[in-house]
Design an enzyme around this catalytic site. Structure first.
Site, PDB file in Angstrom:
ATOM      1  N   SER A 100      -5.158 -10.224  -1.136  1.00  0.00           N
ATOM      2  CA  SER A 100      -5.676  -8.868  -1.236  1.00  0.00           C
ATOM      3  C   SER A 100      -6.817  -8.789  -2.251  1.00  0.00           C
ATOM      4  O   SER A 100      -7.803  -9.510  -2.138  1.00  0.00           O
ATOM      5  CB  SER A 100      -4.536  -7.902  -1.583  1.00  0.00           C
ATOM      6  OG  SER A 100      -4.911  -6.555  -1.386  1.00  0.00           O
ATOM      7  N   ASP A 131      -2.976  -4.422   9.884  1.00  0.00           N
ATOM      8  CA  ASP A 131      -3.016  -4.346   8.420  1.00  0.00           C
ATOM      9  C   ASP A 131      -3.600  -3.002   8.014  1.00  0.00           C
ATOM     10  O   ASP A 131      -4.780  -2.726   8.253  1.00  0.00           O
ATOM     11  CB  ASP A 131      -3.869  -5.495   7.874  1.00  0.00           C
ATOM     12  CG  ASP A 131      -3.846  -5.595   6.355  1.00  0.00           C
ATOM     13  OD1 ASP A 131      -3.490  -4.603   5.693  1.00  0.00           O
ATOM     14  OD2 ASP A 131      -4.195  -6.673   5.831  1.00  0.00           O
ATOM     15  N   HIS A 156       0.308  -6.553   5.418  1.00  0.00           N
ATOM     16  CA  HIS A 156      -0.688  -6.967   4.426  1.00  0.00           C
ATOM     17  C   HIS A 156      -0.195  -8.102   3.526  1.00  0.00           C
ATOM     18  O   HIS A 156      -0.945  -8.557   2.670  1.00  0.00           O
ATOM     19  CB  HIS A 156      -1.059  -5.751   3.570  1.00  0.00           C
ATOM     20  CG  HIS A 156      -2.242  -5.951   2.677  1.00  0.00           C
ATOM     21  ND1 HIS A 156      -3.505  -6.289   3.150  1.00  0.00           N
ATOM     22  CD2 HIS A 156      -2.359  -5.886   1.320  1.00  0.00           C
ATOM     23  CE1 HIS A 156      -4.343  -6.404   2.141  1.00  0.00           C
ATOM     24  NE2 HIS A 156      -3.679  -6.165   1.019  1.00  0.00           N
TER      25      HIS A 156
END
Length: 273
Positions: free
Chosen positions: A98, A221, A249
């Site tokens: 991320s 996502d 995610h």
């Protein structure tokens, strides 16, 4: 920083693995290094594995937390450089989840000698829609509302946000783990990191990349949609993209086998060259 020992303690650095090639795993927002526990064992025979946490997360030394430094992603990028410098490691494989994908990119631009490859899991250079040419997935007002909820009722925010991130409703244990990870962080520190994460715009940094990279794009996502992964691939020199079957995610939690397989396949092809 007074000494390398301070950095190891500050960032709660752990070193495992039997190989010589360094591979460093960087956690995403609200997460700590425990989130990599299903992935790292697959690399222990061939790599020197480094896990760590950004100051403010996990078991890091909070006396080193500086709200000004950590109000920008550059502060977190410096953590990465500090860790690799303290360990006297260069040309590492950097695996970032991320926001750590952009943190790794920033660090590699600042000091490329520490990085050989960047592996970005669910990356986003900008979460805010910027029509007509960029769809980040969120309107500015939605992100401002998210921050407002974090500030007013952090526990409720964690309870609502964790399932949306995980996106595997049939496995509530994963959402519960992420929620617990959120709640283990001081809310003031978490909000500061959230602002740095969701209001940053690193699209111009993509063009500055000198380290080759791999983008792992998850299906469905809610945080980093497919269009964002494709944008990164188009605008980042030396990048490749792999579309995963994994949903949500956090594929390193929900689909660790697929995550490991894609990373290993990418790295094995490098060795064959």
């Amino acid at each position: 920083m007074n000494s390398d020992i301070d950095i190891i303690k500050r960032n709660d650095v752990k070193i495992t693995g039997n190989g010589d090639k360094p591979i460093i795993f960087a956690p995403g927002f609200g997460c700590d290094q425990r989130m990599w526990r299903y992935v790292t064992p697959a690399f222990k025979e061939d790599y020197l594995i480094i896990t760590f946490d950004y100051v403010g997360a996990g078991k890091t030394d909070l006396q080193f937390y500086d709200p000004t430094r950590y109000s920008q992603l550059t502060g977190y990028a410096q953590d990465v450089i500090d860790v690799l410098s303290a360990l006297q490691l260069q040309e590492a494989i950097f695996v970032g989840h991320s926001v750590s994908s952009m943190i790794g990119l920033i660090a590699s631009i600042q000091d490329p000698k520490y990085f050989e490859r960047l592996i970005m899991i669910g990356p986003s250079p900008c979460y805010i829609n910027d029509p007509p040419d960029y769809a980040g997935g969120f309107e500015l007002s939605a992100l401002e509302g998210l921050i407002d909820l974090m500030e007013k009722n952090y526990i409720h925010w964690a309870n609502q946000f964790a399932p949306m991130i995980i996106k595997n409703a049939d496995r509530p244990n994963l959402s519960n783990e992420l929620e617990e990870s959120f709640c283990s962080t001081d809310p003031i520190i978490a909000v500061n990191f959230a602002r740095a994460t969701f209001f940053s715009d690193n699209r111009e940094d993509l063009l500055k990349a000198t380290v080759p990279s791999l983008v792992l794009q998850c299906a469905d996502d809610a945080i980093a949609p497919k269009e964002v992964g494709e944008y990164i691939h188009r605008h980042t020199p030396g990048s490749e993209i792999r579309f995963m079957n994994a949903t949500g995610h956090c594929p390193h939690l929900s689909h660790p086998r697929e995550t490991v397989a894609i990373i290993k396949d990418y790295l094995s092809k490098l060795q064959d060259k």
